[in-house]
Design an enzyme around this catalytic site. Sequence first.
Site: not given
Ligand code: C5P
Length: 233
Positions: A33, A60, A62, A65, A120, A212
Amino acid sequence: MAKDVIIALDFPTGEETLRFLDRFPAGEKPFVKIGMELFYAEGPDMVRKIKDRGHKIFLDLKLHDIPNTVKRAMSVLSRLDVDMVNLHAAGASEMMRGALEGLTRPDGSRPLLIAVTQLTSTDQTALKGELLIDTPMAETVLSYANNAAQSGLDGVVCSPLEAALVKERCGAAFLTVTPGIRFADSAVGDQKRIMTPEKAGRSGCDYIVVGRPITQDPDPVAAYRRAVKDFLG
Ligand code: C5P
Protein backbone atom coordinates in the site's frame (compact mmCIF):
# COMPACT_ATOMS: atom_id res chain seq x y z
CA MET A 1 -11.64 -14.50 -4.19
CA ALA A 2 -7.99 -13.61 -3.62
CA LYS A 3 -7.45 -13.03 0.08
CA ASP A 4 -4.11 -11.35 0.71
CA VAL A 5 -1.90 -9.43 3.14
CA ILE A 6 -1.10 -5.86 2.08
CA ILE A 7 1.98 -4.21 3.63
CA ALA A 8 1.49 -0.48 4.38
CA LEU A 9 4.64 1.21 3.06
CA ASP A 10 4.46 4.13 5.50
CA PHE A 11 7.94 5.48 4.83
CA PRO A 12 8.84 9.14 4.28
CA THR A 13 11.23 8.58 1.36
CA GLY A 14 11.57 6.41 -1.70
CA GLU A 15 15.06 5.41 -0.59
CA GLU A 16 13.80 3.94 2.69
CA THR A 17 10.92 2.25 0.89
CA LEU A 18 13.12 0.54 -1.67
CA ARG A 19 15.61 -0.48 1.03
CA PHE A 20 12.72 -2.15 2.87
CA LEU A 21 11.51 -3.97 -0.27
CA ASP A 22 15.07 -5.08 -1.05
CA ARG A 23 14.99 -7.26 2.08
CA PHE A 24 12.57 -9.63 0.35
CA PRO A 25 14.04 -12.42 -1.83
CA ALA A 26 13.75 -11.82 -5.60
CA GLY A 27 10.80 -14.16 -6.07
CA GLU A 28 8.70 -12.86 -3.17
CA LYS A 29 6.55 -9.85 -4.12
CA PRO A 30 4.12 -8.77 -1.39
CA PHE A 31 1.02 -6.69 -2.21
CA VAL A 32 1.87 -3.18 -0.91
CA LYS A 33 0.00 0.00 0.00
CA ILE A 34 1.31 3.42 -0.99
CA GLY A 35 -0.30 6.22 0.99
CA MET A 36 -0.30 10.00 0.86
CA GLU A 37 3.04 10.41 2.64
CA LEU A 38 5.10 8.44 0.13
CA PHE A 39 3.05 9.53 -2.90
CA TYR A 40 3.29 13.23 -2.08
CA ALA A 41 7.02 12.88 -1.36
CA GLU A 42 8.02 10.86 -4.40
CA GLY A 43 5.16 11.13 -6.89
CA PRO A 44 3.96 8.69 -9.55
CA ASP A 45 7.54 7.64 -10.39
CA MET A 46 7.72 5.71 -7.13
CA VAL A 47 4.50 3.88 -8.05
CA ARG A 48 5.98 2.94 -11.43
CA LYS A 49 9.25 1.80 -9.82
CA ILE A 50 7.47 -0.47 -7.33
CA LYS A 51 5.16 -1.79 -10.04
CA ASP A 52 8.17 -2.53 -12.27
CA ARG A 53 9.56 -4.66 -9.43
CA GLY A 54 6.47 -6.84 -9.73
CA HIS A 55 4.39 -5.79 -6.71
CA LYS A 56 0.62 -5.34 -6.66
CA ILE A 57 -0.19 -1.84 -5.41
CA PHE A 58 -3.05 -0.37 -3.37
CA LEU A 59 -2.81 3.40 -3.94
CA ASP A 60 -4.39 4.83 -0.80
CA LEU A 61 -5.08 8.47 -1.72
CA LYS A 62 -8.71 8.67 -0.50
CA LEU A 63 -10.09 10.96 -3.20
CA HIS A 64 -12.98 13.28 -2.29
CA ASP A 65 -14.05 16.13 -4.59
CA ILE A 66 -16.78 16.97 -7.09
CA PRO A 67 -17.67 14.07 -9.42
CA ASN A 68 -15.99 15.49 -12.52
CA THR A 69 -12.69 16.18 -10.73
CA VAL A 70 -12.61 12.72 -9.16
CA LYS A 71 -13.49 11.09 -12.48
CA ARG A 72 -10.60 12.86 -14.24
CA ALA A 73 -8.15 12.16 -11.41
CA MET A 74 -9.12 8.47 -11.41
CA SER A 75 -8.53 8.34 -15.14
CA VAL A 76 -4.96 9.54 -14.55
CA LEU A 77 -4.46 7.01 -11.73
CA SER A 78 -5.74 4.14 -13.89
CA ARG A 79 -2.80 4.77 -16.24
CA LEU A 80 -0.40 4.02 -13.36
CA ASP A 81 -1.46 0.38 -13.60
CA VAL A 82 -2.19 0.07 -9.87
CA ASP A 83 -4.38 -2.77 -8.59
CA MET A 84 -6.54 -0.99 -6.00
CA VAL A 85 -7.46 2.67 -5.31
CA ASN A 86 -9.86 4.34 -2.91
CA LEU A 87 -12.09 7.34 -2.25
CA HIS A 88 -14.33 8.70 0.50
CA ALA A 89 -17.89 7.38 0.38
CA ALA A 90 -18.84 10.75 1.91
CA GLY A 91 -18.43 12.17 -1.61
CA ALA A 92 -21.77 10.44 -2.37
CA SER A 93 -23.02 8.21 -5.18
CA GLU A 94 -22.58 10.52 -8.18
CA MET A 95 -18.92 10.97 -7.26
CA MET A 96 -18.46 7.21 -6.80
CA ARG A 97 -20.04 6.45 -10.16
CA GLY A 98 -17.85 9.13 -11.80
CA ALA A 99 -14.78 7.57 -10.18
CA LEU A 100 -15.65 4.15 -11.61
CA GLU A 101 -16.10 5.63 -15.06
CA GLY A 102 -12.80 7.48 -14.91
CA LEU A 103 -10.98 4.44 -13.61
CA THR A 104 -12.12 2.11 -16.38
CA ARG A 105 -9.39 1.77 -19.00
CA PRO A 106 -10.13 1.71 -22.77
CA ASP A 107 -9.85 -2.11 -22.74
CA GLY A 108 -12.52 -2.34 -20.00
CA SER A 109 -10.11 -3.33 -17.22
CA ARG A 110 -9.72 -1.26 -14.05
CA PRO A 111 -8.17 -1.36 -10.58
CA LEU A 112 -10.42 -2.40 -7.69
CA LEU A 113 -12.23 0.64 -6.28
CA ILE A 114 -12.69 0.70 -2.52
CA ALA A 115 -14.55 3.25 -0.38
CA VAL A 116 -13.54 4.66 2.99
CA THR A 117 -16.70 4.86 5.12
CA GLN A 118 -16.08 6.81 8.33
CA LEU A 119 -12.44 7.25 9.28
CA THR A 120 -11.69 5.30 12.44
CA SER A 121 -10.32 8.55 13.91
CA THR A 122 -13.82 10.04 13.79
CA ASP A 123 -15.74 9.03 16.89
CA GLN A 124 -19.41 9.34 17.79
CA THR A 125 -18.78 12.67 19.55
CA ALA A 126 -17.28 14.27 16.42
CA LEU A 127 -19.97 12.66 14.25
CA LYS A 128 -22.76 14.23 16.28
CA GLY A 129 -21.11 17.44 17.55
CA GLU A 130 -19.18 18.51 14.45
CA LEU A 131 -20.60 16.68 11.45
CA LEU A 132 -24.16 16.93 12.84
CA ILE A 133 -24.87 13.26 12.06
CA ASP A 134 -27.17 11.85 14.74
CA THR A 135 -27.18 8.28 13.45
CA PRO A 136 -25.08 5.78 15.47
CA MET A 137 -21.61 5.19 14.00
CA ALA A 138 -22.20 1.54 13.03
CA GLU A 139 -25.33 2.46 11.07
CA THR A 140 -23.52 5.31 9.31
CA VAL A 141 -20.70 2.95 8.30
CA LEU A 142 -23.13 0.34 6.96
CA SER A 143 -25.16 2.95 5.11
CA TYR A 144 -22.02 4.37 3.46
CA ALA A 145 -20.93 0.82 2.57
CA ASN A 146 -24.33 0.17 1.04
CA ASN A 147 -24.09 3.38 -1.04
CA ALA A 148 -20.69 2.23 -2.28
CA ALA A 149 -22.06 -1.20 -3.23
CA GLN A 150 -25.08 0.35 -4.98
CA SER A 151 -22.71 2.63 -6.93
CA GLY A 152 -20.86 -0.41 -8.25
CA LEU A 153 -17.74 -0.19 -6.09
CA ASP A 154 -15.87 -3.34 -5.14
CA GLY A 155 -15.69 -2.93 -1.38
CA VAL A 156 -14.81 -0.81 1.64
CA VAL A 157 -11.99 -0.14 4.04
CA CYS A 158 -13.32 -1.02 7.48
CA SER A 159 -12.31 -2.26 10.89
CA PRO A 160 -11.90 -6.07 11.04
CA LEU A 161 -14.59 -5.93 13.71
CA GLU A 162 -17.06 -4.60 11.12
CA ALA A 163 -16.17 -6.93 8.24
CA ALA A 164 -18.83 -9.55 8.91
CA LEU A 165 -21.57 -6.91 9.26
CA VAL A 166 -20.52 -5.27 5.99
CA LYS A 167 -20.72 -8.64 4.22
CA GLU A 168 -24.14 -9.25 5.73
CA ARG A 169 -25.43 -5.91 4.47
CA CYS A 170 -23.67 -5.69 1.08
CA GLY A 171 -23.18 -9.33 0.07
CA ALA A 172 -20.37 -11.87 0.43
CA ALA A 173 -18.62 -10.73 -2.76
CA PHE A 174 -18.30 -7.13 -1.51
CA LEU A 175 -14.66 -6.78 -0.45
CA THR A 176 -13.48 -5.78 3.02
CA VAL A 177 -10.02 -4.25 3.33
CA THR A 178 -9.07 -4.05 7.00
CA PRO A 179 -6.29 -2.21 8.83
CA GLY A 180 -5.96 -2.39 12.63
CA ILE A 181 -4.18 -5.75 12.52
CA ARG A 182 -1.83 -6.80 15.30
CA PHE A 183 -0.16 -10.07 16.25
CA ALA A 184 -1.14 -11.22 19.73
CA ASP A 185 2.36 -10.24 20.92
CA SER A 186 2.90 -7.01 18.92
CA ALA A 187 2.78 -3.38 20.09
CA VAL A 188 -0.69 -1.90 19.64
CA GLY A 189 0.53 1.68 18.96
CA ASP A 190 -2.27 4.13 18.16
CA GLN A 191 -4.70 1.51 16.82
CA LYS A 192 -7.76 1.13 19.04
CA ARG A 193 -9.90 -1.60 17.52
CA ILE A 194 -7.56 -4.41 16.61
CA MET A 195 -7.61 -8.07 15.56
CA THR A 196 -4.96 -10.74 14.93
CA PRO A 197 -4.35 -11.91 11.32
CA GLU A 198 -5.65 -15.36 12.28
CA LYS A 199 -8.96 -14.04 13.65
CA ALA A 200 -9.28 -11.60 10.71
CA GLY A 201 -9.01 -14.60 8.38
CA ARG A 202 -12.02 -16.14 10.09
CA SER A 203 -14.00 -12.87 10.28
CA GLY A 204 -14.78 -12.10 6.65
CA CYS A 205 -11.75 -9.89 5.91
CA ASP A 206 -10.59 -10.22 2.28
CA TYR A 207 -7.45 -8.11 2.56
CA ILE A 208 -5.65 -7.17 5.75
CA VAL A 209 -3.46 -4.05 5.73
CA VAL A 210 -0.48 -4.48 8.05
CA GLY A 211 2.01 -1.69 8.66
CA ARG A 212 4.19 -1.44 11.75
CA PRO A 213 3.94 -5.09 12.89
CA ILE A 214 5.86 -5.88 9.66
CA THR A 215 7.80 -2.70 8.81
CA GLN A 216 9.14 -2.16 12.35
CA ASP A 217 10.01 -5.80 12.97
CA PRO A 218 13.76 -6.53 13.00
CA ASP A 219 12.96 -9.37 10.56
CA PRO A 220 10.16 -7.96 8.36
CA VAL A 221 10.25 -10.87 5.91
CA ALA A 222 9.57 -13.35 8.72
CA ALA A 223 6.83 -11.09 10.12
CA TYR A 224 5.19 -10.84 6.67
CA ARG A 225 5.30 -14.62 6.23
CA ARG A 226 3.82 -15.08 9.69
CA ALA A 227 0.95 -12.70 8.80
CA VAL A 228 0.26 -14.55 5.54
CA LYS A 229 0.36 -17.95 7.23
CA ASP A 230 -1.91 -16.84 10.10
CA PHE A 231 -4.35 -15.01 7.80
CA LEU A 232 -4.69 -17.64 5.07
CA GLY A 233 -4.62 -20.51 7.55
O1 C5P B 1 1.05 0.41 11.21
P1 C5P B 1 -0.37 -0.02 11.10
O2 C5P B 1 -0.53 -1.52 10.93
O3 C5P B 1 -1.26 0.55 12.16
O4 C5P B 1 -0.82 0.62 9.68
C1 C5P B 1 -2.14 0.59 9.22
C2 C5P B 1 -2.25 1.30 7.91
O5 C5P B 1 -3.62 1.39 7.56
C3 C5P B 1 -1.73 2.74 7.92
O6 C5P B 1 -1.21 3.02 6.61
C4 C5P B 1 -2.97 3.56 8.17
O7 C5P B 1 -2.90 4.85 7.64
C5 C5P B 1 -4.03 2.74 7.46
N1 C5P B 1 -5.40 2.94 7.94
C6 C5P B 1 -5.77 2.69 9.26
N2 C5P B 1 -7.06 2.88 9.67
C7 C5P B 1 -7.98 3.32 8.81
C8 C5P B 1 -7.64 3.59 7.49
C9 C5P B 1 -6.32 3.38 7.09
O8 C5P B 1 -4.94 2.28 10.05
N3 C5P B 1 -9.22 3.46 9.21
